[in-house]
Design an enzyme around this catalytic site. Structure first.
Site, PDB file in Angstrom:
ATOM      1  N   ASP A 140       0.842  -1.195   0.000  1.00 51.56           N
ATOM      2  CA  ASP A 140       0.000   0.000   0.000  1.00 51.56           C
ATOM      3  C   ASP A 140       0.881   1.250   0.000  1.00 51.56           C
ATOM      4  OD1 ASP A 140      -2.171  -1.675   0.220  1.00 51.56           O
ATOM      5  OD2 ASP A 140      -2.325  -1.453   2.404  1.00 51.56           O
TER       6      ASP A 140
HETATM    7  N1  URA Z   1      -1.319  -5.908   3.943  1.00 49.77           N
HETATM    8  C1  URA Z   1      -1.779  -4.645   3.919  1.00 49.77           C
HETATM    9  O1  URA Z   1      -2.817  -4.346   4.495  1.00 49.77           O
HETATM   10  N2  URA Z   1      -1.092  -3.707   3.235  1.00 49.77           N
HETATM   11  C2  URA Z   1       0.064  -3.970   2.604  1.00 49.77           C
HETATM   12  O2  URA Z   1       0.670  -3.071   2.019  1.00 49.77           O
HETATM   13  C3  URA Z   1       0.547  -5.280   2.633  1.00 49.77           C
HETATM   14  C4  URA Z   1      -0.171  -6.244   3.309  1.00 49.77           C
END
Ligand code: URA
Length: 239
Positions: free
Chosen positions: A107
């Site tokens: 993310d």
């Molecule tokens: N899980 C998440 O919620 N975000 C990420 O970036 C990776 C795994």
């Protein structure tokens, strides 16, 4: 395996400059193929079987590139984006020339280990849902994470869309108003870790990936820094 390609493409992929710059190198007579000065940058050359010299220095050809990045917050795991800076934008041009892509997504507000490569086969293997490649994260969680959460994660969590996750291993490192945990998941659903904690009424406030398969983040890399994988790291990933 050998493959003939345009000389200018080979040279720019090896980081010798843009297509225009490497064309000029050829025009200047700086490039030799098997001892003969190349006159045409569109020449078809086999970089594995033929010896390429630039300014009398022999080139070591490689087709694939494997980069480990400590992804910073605020950049997106993509090759292009109209609004945000991408992880590929952070790479120097000579590496961008290989056209690497991120292997999976973190993310925008997640940081840590991100692999970038142009080796589609390896990327596919690492991302295949059937392979269950473990991904290890360090996280700060709002709320006291305890034994009931560990057990719930061990059973598998039902996410907001009804999806049942595979069992995940949760380790509490520090328990408090904001807990610190390590978590290993074996798949990569959208916002998976945030949604797993949401399902047990908790909130992820900081998330960092520290390992993917056997590959560990090099903690000496600062946010946004990257380096090519070492040979032994690549072997570990390919196992
Ligand atoms: N899980 C998440 O919620 N975000 C990420 O970036 C990776 C795994």
């Amino acid at each position: 395996m050998s493959k003939r390609q345009r000389l200018d493409k080979i040279l720019s992929n090896l980081g010798l400059g843009t297509r225009k710059e490497v064309k000029d190198l050829v025009k200047d007579g700086a490039v030799q193929i098997d001892g003969i000065i190349a006159k045409d940058s569109g020449l078809q050359v086999d970089p594995v079987l033929q010896k390429i010299k630039v300014n009398n220095k022999e080139l070591l050809y490689r087709e694939f590139i494997y980069i480990m990045m400590n992804k910073p917050q605020g950049v997106v795991s993509a090759t292009e984006d109209n609004r945000d800076t991408t992880v590929v934008d952070l790479l120097e041009e000579s590496l961008q020339a290989f056209e690497p892509a991120p292997v999976g997504r973190l993310d925008k507000d997640t940081e840590g280990l991100l692999l970038l490569t142009n080796d589609g086969q390896l990327a596919h293997k690492l991302l295949s849902p059937k392979k269950h490649v473990p991904k290890t994260y360090f996280a700060h969680i709002e709320g006291r994470v305890g034994q009931s959460d560990i057990e719930a994660f061990e059973k598998g969590i039902t996410l907001d869309d009804g999806y049942e996750t595979l069992p995940a291993q949760l380790k509490v490192l520090v328990q408090g108003e904001v807990s610190q945990v390590e978590i290993i998941i074996y798949e990569g659903k959208f916002h998976q870790i945030k949604r797993m904690f949401q399902a047990v009424d908790k909130k992820v406030v900081y998330l960092k990936r520290i390992a993917m398969g056997n590959l560990q983040l090099d903690e000496s890399l600062d946010h946004g820094e990257y380096r090519e994988l070492l040979e032994e790291e690549l072997k570990l990933l390919q196992e």
